[in-house]
Design a protein around this motif. Structure first.
Motif, short mmCIF file in Angstrom:
data_model
loop_
_atom_site.label_atom_id
_atom_site.label_comp_id
_atom_site.label_asym_id
_atom_site.label_seq_id
_atom_site.Cartn_x
_atom_site.Cartn_y
_atom_site.Cartn_z
N LEU A 1 0.82 -1.21 0.00
CA LEU A 1 0.00 0.00 0.00
C LEU A 1 0.86 1.26 0.00
O LEU A 1 0.59 2.21 -0.73
CB LEU A 1 -0.92 -0.02 1.22
N VAL A 2 1.91 1.28 0.81
CA VAL A 2 2.77 2.47 0.89
C VAL A 2 3.47 2.71 -0.44
O VAL A 2 3.57 3.85 -0.92
CB VAL A 2 3.79 2.29 2.04
N VAL A 3 3.95 1.64 -1.08
CA VAL A 3 4.62 1.79 -2.37
C VAL A 3 3.63 2.28 -3.43
O VAL A 3 3.95 3.14 -4.26
CB VAL A 3 5.26 0.45 -2.79
N ALA A 4 2.42 1.77 -3.40
CA ALA A 4 1.41 2.21 -4.36
C ALA A 4 1.05 3.68 -4.15
O ALA A 4 0.86 4.42 -5.13
CB ALA A 4 0.17 1.32 -4.25
N VAL A 5 0.95 4.10 -2.90
CA VAL A 5 0.65 5.51 -2.63
C VAL A 5 1.75 6.41 -3.17
O VAL A 5 1.49 7.49 -3.73
CB VAL A 5 0.44 5.71 -1.12
N ALA A 6 3.02 5.98 -3.04
CA ALA A 6 4.13 6.77 -3.57
C ALA A 6 4.03 6.91 -5.09
O ALA A 6 4.26 8.00 -5.65
CB ALA A 6 5.46 6.11 -3.18
N GLY A 7 3.69 5.81 -5.77
CA GLY A 7 3.52 5.91 -7.22
C GLY A 7 2.39 6.84 -7.62
O GLY A 7 2.50 7.59 -8.60
N LEU A 8 1.28 6.79 -6.87
CA LEU A 8 0.17 7.68 -7.17
C LEU A 8 0.54 9.15 -6.94
O LEU A 8 0.06 10.04 -7.66
CB LEU A 8 -1.05 7.31 -6.32
N VAL A 9 1.38 9.41 -5.95
CA VAL A 9 1.82 10.80 -5.70
C VAL A 9 2.62 11.32 -6.89
O VAL A 9 2.40 12.46 -7.36
CB VAL A 9 2.65 10.85 -4.40
N VAL A 10 3.56 10.52 -7.38
CA VAL A 10 4.38 10.96 -8.51
C VAL A 10 3.51 11.18 -9.76
O VAL A 10 3.63 12.20 -10.45
CB VAL A 10 5.49 9.93 -8.77
N LEU A 11 2.64 10.21 -10.05
CA LEU A 11 1.79 10.36 -11.23
C LEU A 11 0.83 11.54 -11.08
O LEU A 11 0.56 12.27 -12.05
CB LEU A 11 1.00 9.07 -11.47
N GLY A 12 0.30 11.72 -9.87
CA GLY A 12 -0.66 12.81 -9.65
C GLY A 12 -0.03 14.18 -9.87
O GLY A 12 -0.61 15.05 -10.57
N PHE A 13 1.17 14.42 -9.31
CA PHE A 13 1.81 15.73 -9.49
C PHE A 13 2.29 15.92 -10.93
O PHE A 13 2.27 17.05 -11.45
CB PHE A 13 2.97 15.88 -8.52
N THR A 14 2.68 14.85 -11.60
CA THR A 14 3.10 14.99 -12.99
C THR A 14 1.92 15.35 -13.89
O THR A 14 2.02 16.24 -14.77
CB THR A 14 3.75 13.69 -13.47
N ILE A 15 0.80 14.67 -13.69
CA ILE A 15 -0.38 14.98 -14.50
C ILE A 15 -0.89 16.39 -14.18
O ILE A 15 -1.35 17.13 -15.09
CB ILE A 15 -1.47 13.91 -14.25
N LEU A 16 -0.83 16.78 -12.90
CA LEU A 16 -1.25 18.14 -12.54
C LEU A 16 -0.37 19.18 -13.22
O LEU A 16 -0.86 20.22 -13.70
CB LEU A 16 -1.20 18.30 -11.02
#
Length: 231
Positions: A76-91
């Motif tokens: 879960l922690v690793v997946a949250v980290a990936g979502l953070v990177v993708l989220g800020f990049t898409i933003l």
């Protein structure tokens, strides 16, 4: 175990790519560390930014989360980290498209460049690593010992000497649910056999031997009459 190692390596590679991306060009020759983190929420401007106040900050946080997730074996922690990177990049892509009117992909320092690819690739690698990891094993299942039936122990010498079990006086070794048949304790001759049938002796004193009615008494032949005294 192998899945955790493979997933951890993939997630760490994604974290390294995400941290490296702000030091590469993102759009029209402008590096990612030049974009202020505040501009992602208010709009892209031409104002430069410090390294720790740029888009690098959420990527560093994501990298720390990946390391923590690998140590704790937490998918879960690793997946949250990936979502953070993708989220800020898409933003950032949304804000950059609003500022430039459109997003173009080209070469020679025009349009989207390698830094964006590093960020997107790093986020995807983190998610793939989270999927590959097996996660933590519950202590209840890991600490439970497999059931192993104990082998049958051979009877000891004291048990061998007493086999078959002796019957105590007044006790029965009958184990069947049906009652035991009744056994006549009489062991003498068959009373119905005429050869062994006994008759009561007569109590009359005038009967001699063989006249009592008992067939077992020997029959004595009659004695000859004595000669008269005058003869």
């Amino acid at each position: 175990m192998i899945r955790n190692i493979l997933g951890s390596l993939v997630a760490l590679a994604g974290a390294a790519a995400a941290v490296l991306s702000p030091f590469r060009d993102w759009y029209d020759g402008r590096a990612g560390r030049d974009y202020r983190l505040r501009d992602l929420f208010t709009g892209i401007t031409g104002t430069g930014s410090g390294v720790l106040l740029s888009i690098l900050l959420p990527f560093l946080v994501a990298a720390v989360l990946v390391v923590l997730g690998v140590v704790l074996r937490s998918r879960l922690v690793v997946a949250v980290a990936g979502l953070v990177v993708l989220g800020f990049t898409i933003l950032w892509m949304v804000r950059q498209g609003q500022a430039a009117g459109s997003l173009a992909v080209g070469g020679d320092g025009v349009g989207l460049q390698a830094g964006v690819a590093y960020a997107l690739g790093g986020g995807l690698l983190m998610l793939i690593g989270a999927l590959l990891m097996a996660g933590r094993v519950r202590r209840g299942r890991a600490g439970r010992e497999p059931y192993a039936p104990e082998p049958y122990a051979a009877p000891g010498p004291d048990q061998v000497d007493t086999w078959p079990p002796t019957q105590e006086p007044g006790m029965s070794t009958h184990t069947s649910p049906w009652p035991e048949p009744e056994v006549d304790p009489y062991t003498g001759p068959d009373p119905r056999d005429p050869r062994t049938r006994s008759y009561p002796r007569a109590s009359r004193p005038d009967r001699g031997p063989g006249e009592s009615g008992d067939p077992r008494d020997p029959v004595q032949p009659p004695s000859p009459p004595s000669s008269p005294p005058w003869g």
